[in-house]
Design a protein around this motif. Structure first.
Motif, PDB file in Angstrom:
ATOM      1  N   ASP A 250       0.843  -1.196   0.000  1.00  0.00           N
ATOM      2  CA  ASP A 250       0.000   0.000   0.000  1.00  0.00           C
ATOM      3  C   ASP A 250       0.876   1.242   0.000  1.00  0.00           C
ATOM      4  O   ASP A 250       1.189   1.819   1.047  1.00  0.00           O
ATOM      5  CB  ASP A 250      -0.918  -0.026   1.218  1.00  0.00           C
TER       6      ASP A 250
ATOM      7  N   ASP B  26      -2.724   8.444   2.899  1.00  0.00           N
ATOM      8  CA  ASP B  26      -3.228   7.332   3.733  1.00  0.00           C
ATOM      9  C   ASP B  26      -3.446   7.713   5.189  1.00  0.00           C
ATOM     10  O   ASP B  26      -3.409   6.871   6.069  1.00  0.00           O
ATOM     11  CB  ASP B  26      -2.250   6.148   3.634  1.00  0.00           C
TER      12      ASP B  26
ATOM     13  N   ASP C 144     -14.640  10.889   2.988  1.00  0.00           N
ATOM     14  CA  ASP C 144     -13.823  10.629   1.785  1.00  0.00           C
ATOM     15  C   ASP C 144     -12.708  11.662   1.597  1.00  0.00           C
ATOM     16  O   ASP C 144     -11.603  11.328   1.192  1.00  0.00           O
ATOM     17  CB  ASP C 144     -14.700  10.635   0.522  1.00  0.00           C
TER      18      ASP C 144
ATOM     19  N   TRP D  89      -8.909  11.451   2.897  1.00  0.00           N
ATOM     20  CA  TRP D  89      -7.877  10.689   2.199  1.00  0.00           C
ATOM     21  C   TRP D  89      -7.280  11.587   1.102  1.00  0.00           C
ATOM     22  O   TRP D  89      -7.855  12.610   0.749  1.00  0.00           O
ATOM     23  CB  TRP D  89      -8.480   9.420   1.550  1.00  0.00           C
TER      24      TRP D  89
ATOM     25  N   ASP E  45      -1.418   1.816  -7.359  1.00  0.00           N
ATOM     26  CA  ASP E  45      -1.686   1.645  -5.925  1.00  0.00           C
ATOM     27  C   ASP E  45      -1.871   0.162  -5.639  1.00  0.00           C
ATOM     28  O   ASP E  45      -2.739  -0.487  -6.235  1.00  0.00           O
ATOM     29  CB  ASP E  45      -2.938   2.451  -5.530  1.00  0.00           C
TER      30      ASP E  45
ATOM     31  N   ILE F 107     -13.075   3.544  -6.212  1.00  0.00           N
ATOM     32  CA  ILE F 107     -12.204   3.706  -5.054  1.00  0.00           C
ATOM     33  C   ILE F 107     -11.864   5.187  -4.888  1.00  0.00           C
ATOM     34  O   ILE F 107     -11.524   5.858  -5.867  1.00  0.00           O
ATOM     35  CB  ILE F 107     -10.871   2.936  -5.253  1.00  0.00           C
ATOM     36  N   THR F 108     -11.941   5.671  -3.637  1.00  0.00           N
ATOM     37  CA  THR F 108     -11.438   7.002  -3.320  1.00  0.00           C
ATOM     38  C   THR F 108      -9.923   6.912  -3.293  1.00  0.00           C
ATOM     39  O   THR F 108      -9.352   6.298  -2.407  1.00  0.00           O
ATOM     40  CB  THR F 108     -11.946   7.445  -1.925  1.00  0.00           C
ATOM     41  N   ASP F 109      -9.288   7.491  -4.302  1.00  0.00           N
ATOM     42  CA  ASP F 109      -7.838   7.370  -4.393  1.00  0.00           C
ATOM     43  C   ASP F 109      -7.289   8.621  -5.079  1.00  0.00           C
ATOM     44  O   ASP F 109      -8.061   9.500  -5.500  1.00  0.00           O
ATOM     45  CB  ASP F 109      -7.483   6.082  -5.172  1.00  0.00           C
TER      46      ASP F 109
ATOM     47  N   TRP G 220      -4.128  -5.594   3.773  1.00  0.00           N
ATOM     48  CA  TRP G 220      -4.366  -4.143   3.674  1.00  0.00           C
ATOM     49  C   TRP G 220      -4.587  -3.521   5.051  1.00  0.00           C
ATOM     50  O   TRP G 220      -5.430  -4.009   5.817  1.00  0.00           O
ATOM     51  CB  TRP G 220      -5.580  -3.897   2.783  1.00  0.00           C
TER      52      TRP G 220
HETATM   53  C1  AHN Z   1     -10.756   4.428   1.210  1.00  0.00           C
HETATM   54  O1  AHN Z   1     -10.603   3.524   2.008  1.00  0.00           O
HETATM   55  C2  AHN Z   1     -11.912   5.352   1.274  1.00  0.00           C
HETATM   56  N1  AHN Z   1      -9.900   4.667   0.256  1.00  0.00           N
HETATM   57  C3  AHN Z   1      -8.730   3.857   0.110  1.00  0.00           C
HETATM   58  C4  AHN Z   1      -7.672   4.588  -0.570  1.00  0.00           C
HETATM   59  C5  AHN Z   1      -6.402   3.987  -0.194  1.00  0.00           C
HETATM   60  C6  AHN Z   1      -5.997   3.729   1.087  1.00  0.00           C
HETATM   61  N2  AHN Z   1      -5.474   3.588  -1.002  1.00  0.00           N
HETATM   62  C7  AHN Z   1      -4.495   3.113  -0.296  1.00  0.00           C
HETATM   63  N3  AHN Z   1      -4.798   3.165   0.977  1.00  0.00           N
END
Ligand code: AHN
Ligand code: ZN
Length: 274
Positions: A87, A120, A134, A137, A162, A209-211, A244
């Motif tokens: 990660d 993160d 959201d 992040w 990622d 994904i929120t990224d 994770w």
């Molecule tokens: C969320 O858990 C909302 N987004 C994950 C984004 C992330 C975390 N990528 C790596 N670690």
């Protein structure tokens, strides 16, 4: 982890590696506010190739790791930081190797590699409220998208890496990547298929994904995709790789083959750009 001596040392290392590989390096320092009000001394690190070229491709990953192992099976670990071998660091490792290749063989297009900070530090599972979090992040990429290192910075497209290092990783077509940059998803998955990497790059869609690609798409308006390892389940939901946000996200789970497949695919994509 932001605000630690190791964070400073790691940032310095990334700057020196990018310079060693011939990139023009810029740093963007900012104090960003975390979900709990903590002020983070954040640092986005940018390495550019062919800085004078108008047509550019943006490659990015986050280089910070998380202060909380809040998905660890052992609750005693929930407030401990994690190594983030997959990660975060896996994407950084692939991009450093791409930087090394760019030093010896120029692309037609300019290439910018950005290591985003403070991705993160998002709201942990043990925080009281989870709703509407959201925006906690991806703080480094949000900052850069509003304050690019070059005024009005644009690129043809962007690719985020990622969690690209786990053994047997599978990369599905992530919802926001398809929404904002469908042609780039198609291009990357087609090239991966031609390279016999179809076991890794799966032609099926999964949820969003929120990224870091979200601010790059929505604020900077650069069509960007996320190459991210997800494990879809039968209900149409998905989870991340098994370690994770746990103490086990370390080098023992990292596969040379997975890193190589992703790196070779991205190299092929950028060297094909006319
Ligand atoms: C969320 O858990 C909302 N987004 C994950 C984004 C992330 C975390 N990528 C790596 N670690
Ligand atoms: Zn994470």
């Amino acid at each position: 982890v932001p605000n630690t001596p190791e964070h400073i040392a790691c940032g310095d290392y990334l700057v020196s590696e990018l310079k060693r590989f011939g990139a023009e390096v810029q740093e963007q320092k900012a104090v960003l506010t975390a979900y709990d009000g903590t002020k983070l001394n954040a640092r986005n690190i940018i390495g550019s190739y062919g800085a004078d070229k108008k047509d550019r491709v943006l490659l990015f990953a986050h280089w910070d790791t998380r202060p909380y192992s809040d998905h660890d099976p052992n609750p005693d670990n929930h407030r401990k930081p994690l190594l983030g071998a997959n990660d975060g660091a896996s994407g950084v490792g692939v991009l450093l190797e791409i930087a090394r290749a760019l030093q010896s063989t120029e692309t037609n297009v300019g290439v910018d590699i950005i290591f985003f900070d403070a991705e993160d530090y998002g709201t942990p599972v043990f925080a009281k409220t989870q709703e509407g979090t959201d925006h906690t992040w991806c703080l480094g990429s949000q900052y850069w998208a509003k304050n690019p290192h070059v005024p009005n910075y644009k690129a043809r497209f962007g690719i985020l890496l990622d969690m690209v290092g786990a053994e047997g990783a599978k990369f599905y077509k992530e919802y926001y990547s398809e929404k904002y940059a469908k042609n780039i998803v198609e291009k990357v998955w087609r090239i991966a298929g031609q390279m016999n990497h179809g076991k890794y790059f799966i032609g099926k869609e999964v949820g969003g994904i929120t990224d870091d690609h979200i601010p790059v798409n929505e604020i900077r308006r650069i069509p960007s995709i996320d190459i991210i390892h997800l494990e879809p389940d039968s209900d149409g939901n998905h989870s991340f790789f098994h370690s994770w946000h746990t103490q086990k996200d370390d080098m023992s789970n990292i596969s040379r083959e997975t890193l190589s497949v992703v790196g070779q695919t991205v190299l092929e994509v950028i060297y094909k750009e006319k």
